[in-house]
Design a protein around this motif. Structure first.
Motif, PDB file in Angstrom:
ATOM      1  N   ALA A  95       0.835  -1.198   0.000  1.00  0.00           N
ATOM      2  CA  ALA A  95       0.000   0.000   0.000  1.00  0.00           C
ATOM      3  C   ALA A  95       0.872   1.250   0.000  1.00  0.00           C
ATOM      4  N   ALA A  96       0.355   2.315  -0.620  1.00  0.00           N
ATOM      5  CA  ALA A  96       1.101   3.565  -0.708  1.00  0.00           C
ATOM      6  C   ALA A  96       0.142   4.739  -0.548  1.00  0.00           C
ATOM      7  N   PRO A  97       0.623   5.885  -0.054  1.00  0.00           N
ATOM      8  CA  PRO A  97      -0.256   7.044   0.109  1.00  0.00           C
ATOM      9  C   PRO A  97      -0.638   7.664  -1.224  1.00  0.00           C
ATOM     10  N   LYS A  98      -1.866   8.176  -1.305  1.00  0.00           N
ATOM     11  CA  LYS A  98      -2.258   8.960  -2.467  1.00  0.00           C
ATOM     12  C   LYS A  98      -1.500  10.287  -2.456  1.00  0.00           C
ATOM     13  N   ILE A  99      -1.574  11.010  -3.578  1.00  0.00           N
ATOM     14  CA  ILE A  99      -0.718  12.177  -3.767  1.00  0.00           C
ATOM     15  C   ILE A  99      -0.954  13.251  -2.705  1.00  0.00           C
ATOM     16  N   LEU A 100      -2.211  13.499  -2.331  1.00  0.00           N
ATOM     17  CA  LEU A 100      -2.475  14.517  -1.311  1.00  0.00           C
ATOM     18  C   LEU A 100      -1.908  14.092   0.037  1.00  0.00           C
ATOM     19  N   THR A 101      -2.039  12.814   0.366  1.00  0.00           N
ATOM     20  CA  THR A 101      -1.458  12.305   1.609  1.00  0.00           C
ATOM     21  C   THR A 101       0.056  12.473   1.587  1.00  0.00           C
ATOM     22  N   LEU A 102       0.668  12.184   0.458  1.00  0.00           N
ATOM     23  CA  LEU A 102       2.121  12.294   0.346  1.00  0.00           C
ATOM     24  C   LEU A 102       2.576  13.737   0.513  1.00  0.00           C
ATOM     25  N   GLU A 103       1.814  14.688  -0.013  1.00  0.00           N
ATOM     26  CA  GLU A 103       2.157  16.098   0.170  1.00  0.00           C
ATOM     27  C   GLU A 103       2.113  16.480   1.650  1.00  0.00           C
ATOM     28  N   ARG A 104       1.126  15.977   2.359  1.00  0.00           N
ATOM     29  CA  ARG A 104       1.010  16.266   3.794  1.00  0.00           C
ATOM     30  C   ARG A 104       2.152  15.602   4.565  1.00  0.00           C
ATOM     31  N   ILE A 105       2.478  14.367   4.204  1.00  0.00           N
ATOM     32  CA  ILE A 105       3.585  13.659   4.846  1.00  0.00           C
ATOM     33  C   ILE A 105       4.880  14.432   4.678  1.00  0.00           C
ATOM     34  N   ARG A 106       5.132  14.890   3.462  1.00  0.00           N
ATOM     35  CA  ARG A 106       6.391  15.598   3.198  1.00  0.00           C
ATOM     36  C   ARG A 106       6.492  16.863   4.041  1.00  0.00           C
ATOM     37  N   TYR A 107       5.396  17.629   4.110  1.00  0.00           N
ATOM     38  CA  TYR A 107       5.451  18.875   4.884  1.00  0.00           C
ATOM     39  C   TYR A 107       5.564  18.576   6.376  1.00  0.00           C
ATOM     40  N   GLY A 108       4.834  17.568   6.847  1.00  0.00           N
ATOM     41  CA  GLY A 108       4.935  17.196   8.258  1.00  0.00           C
ATOM     42  C   GLY A 108       6.342  16.751   8.621  1.00  0.00           C
ATOM     43  N   ALA A 109       6.984  15.993   7.730  1.00  0.00           N
ATOM     44  CA  ALA A 109       8.360  15.550   7.971  1.00  0.00           C
ATOM     45  C   ALA A 109       9.316  16.741   8.001  1.00  0.00           C
ATOM     46  N   TRP A 110       9.092  17.694   7.121  1.00  0.00           N
ATOM     47  CA  TRP A 110       9.944  18.899   7.081  1.00  0.00           C
ATOM     48  C   TRP A 110       9.831  19.676   8.386  1.00  0.00           C
ATOM     49  N   LEU A 111       8.598  19.822   8.872  1.00  0.00           N
ATOM     50  CA  LEU A 111       8.398  20.532  10.141  1.00  0.00           C
ATOM     51  C   LEU A 111       9.041  19.771  11.297  1.00  0.00           C
ATOM     52  N   ALA A 112       8.880  18.458  11.314  1.00  0.00           N
ATOM     53  CA  ALA A 112       9.420  17.651  12.419  1.00  0.00           C
ATOM     54  C   ALA A 112      10.947  17.729  12.457  1.00  0.00           C
ATOM     55  N   ARG A 113      11.582  17.674  11.313  1.00  0.00           N
ATOM     56  CA  ARG A 113      13.042  17.782  11.277  1.00  0.00           C
ATOM     57  C   ARG A 113      13.501  19.160  11.736  1.00  0.00           C
ATOM     58  N   ARG A 114      12.745  20.151  11.367  1.00  0.00           N
ATOM     59  CA  ARG A 114      13.131  21.538  11.675  1.00  0.00           C
ATOM     60  C   ARG A 114      13.002  21.844  13.157  1.00  0.00           C
ATOM     61  N   TRP A 115      11.970  21.291  13.808  1.00  0.00           N
ATOM     62  CA  TRP A 115      11.668  21.663  15.185  1.00  0.00           C
ATOM     63  C   TRP A 115      11.804  20.522  16.180  1.00  0.00           C
ATOM     64  N   ASN A 116      12.005  19.310  15.718  1.00  0.00           N
ATOM     65  CA  ASN A 116      12.110  18.150  16.597  1.00  0.00           C
ATOM     66  C   ASN A 116      10.835  17.949  17.420  1.00  0.00           C
ATOM     67  N   LYS A 117       9.697  18.022  16.729  1.00  0.00           N
ATOM     68  CA  LYS A 117       8.401  17.818  17.381  1.00  0.00           C
ATOM     69  C   LYS A 117       7.898  16.396  17.107  1.00  0.00           C
ATOM     70  N   PRO A 118       7.197  15.790  18.071  1.00  0.00           N
ATOM     71  CA  PRO A 118       6.625  14.452  17.831  1.00  0.00           C
ATOM     72  C   PRO A 118       5.468  14.515  16.838  1.00  0.00           C
ATOM     73  N   ILE A 119       5.275  13.414  16.124  1.00  0.00           N
ATOM     74  CA  ILE A 119       4.257  13.349  15.071  1.00  0.00           C
ATOM     75  C   ILE A 119       3.168  12.348  15.427  1.00  0.00           C
ATOM     76  N   LEU A 120       1.915  12.748  15.143  1.00  0.00           N
ATOM     77  CA  LEU A 120       0.780  11.835  15.146  1.00  0.00           C
ATOM     78  C   LEU A 120       0.242  11.777  13.728  1.00  0.00           C
ATOM     79  N   VAL A 121       0.018  10.561  13.212  1.00  0.00           N
ATOM     80  CA  VAL A 121      -0.608  10.399  11.905  1.00  0.00           C
ATOM     81  C   VAL A 121      -1.996   9.810  12.106  1.00  0.00           C
ATOM     82  N   SER A 122      -2.945  10.260  11.289  1.00  0.00           N
ATOM     83  CA  SER A 122      -4.339   9.872  11.496  1.00  0.00           C
ATOM     84  C   SER A 122      -4.977   9.446  10.186  1.00  0.00           C
ATOM     85  N   GLY A 123      -5.494   8.208  10.160  1.00  0.00           N
ATOM     86  CA  GLY A 123      -6.208   7.728   8.988  1.00  0.00           C
ATOM     87  C   GLY A 123      -6.577   6.263   9.138  1.00  0.00           C
ATOM     88  N   GLY A 124      -7.840   5.946   8.865  1.00  0.00           N
ATOM     89  CA  GLY A 124      -8.308   4.571   9.007  1.00  0.00           C
ATOM     90  C   GLY A 124      -8.251   3.808   7.697  1.00  0.00           C
TER      91      GLY A 124
END
Length: 251
Positions: A95-124
């Motif tokens: 399984a792989a994320p759809k394009i919109l999910t991937l865009e959100r993942i990329r930005y969330g990863a960028w923020l996490a690396r920049r600030w060292n914040k913990p991540i929660l991902v949400s999706g059923g």
């Protein structure tokens, strides 16, 4: 197909834009040429207008909260909402994320690396294989090298995203979050978290849609897609408004 799915199919582009054209052609075929001509012509004009990047992009932009230059001290965790998955992606063998999910993942990863914040991902969506949340976790950790602390895997709607995610966050003492999604989705998603006691900082992706050119006035697949997103958000807002009138406590 459920009644909700049928209603969404009718109310959403492209069908909602094609219906006047079909009805107009039908009227002309049964002899009502004048009325049919005007109905089909109006439908064609609307299809042209709302399929142009200029108009659909403008409409989509109206749904976005103002862009905010984030500093990293406004919240304590990053919440990334899913926007779907492909259950069996042949080139990956999983399984792989759809394009919109991937865009959100990329930005969330960028923020996490920049600030060292913990991540929660949400999706059923786990009834059809692995959940969207688990897919997001796999991509973040295995491809972006960013750890995920919490995984919410039961939700199927934005409202359920909030209900299940807030439970995990509050158990960890988190009440301030950066909410990562497409910018046009945030004004519908943020109130769902705020009504549960969270302080929400919008962390939207997709604010910049490109410069205006001569092609912006011509119908395109991207223009029609933007209009689809616009209609989807409007239908979602109306649906939640109706639910809140029927069940004021949000249950």
């Amino acid at each position: 197909m459920s009644w909700g799915g049928l209603a969404e199919g009718i109310l959403m582009p492209p069908l909602v834009l094609l219906l006047p054209i079909f009805l107009g052609v039908g009227l002309m075929r049964v002899g009502n040429k004048r009325q049919g001509f005007w109905l089909a012509g109006s439908g064609l004009a609307l299809f042209w207008i709302f399929s142009t990047p200029l108009v659909s992009g403008f409409l989509l932009h109206q749904l976005m909260p103002p862009y905010r230059n984030l500093q990293g001290n406004e919240a304590d965790a990053i919440v990334i909402l899913s926007a779907g998955k492909v259950q069996n992606r042949a080139e990956y063998g999983e399984a792989a994320p759809k394009i919109l999910t991937l865009e959100r993942i990329r930005y969330g990863a960028w923020l996490a690396r920049r600030w060292n914040k913990p991540i929660l991902v949400s999706g059923g969506g786990g009834r059809q294989g692995v959940s969207e949340g688990q897919v997001m976790k796999n991509v973040l950790e295995n491809e972006f090298g960013v750890p995920v602390r919490w995984v919410e895997t039961r939700s199927t709607t934005t409202r359920e995203n909030a209900l299940d995610s807030v439970s995990l966050l509050k158990n960890a003492g988190i009440t301030r979050i950066y909410l990562v999604s497409q910018a046009w989705h945030l004004n519908r998603a943020m109130p769902e978290f705020q009504r549960l006691g969270m302080t929400v900082i919008p962390a939207g992706t997709g604010y910049d849609e490109g410069a205006i050119s001569g092609f912006s006035f011509l119908p395109s697949a991207s223009g029609l897609q933007n209009f689809y997103y616009f209609c989807h958000e409007l239908v979602g807002r109306v649906w939640y408004f109706c639910l809140d009138r029927i069940k004021p406590n949000g249950s």
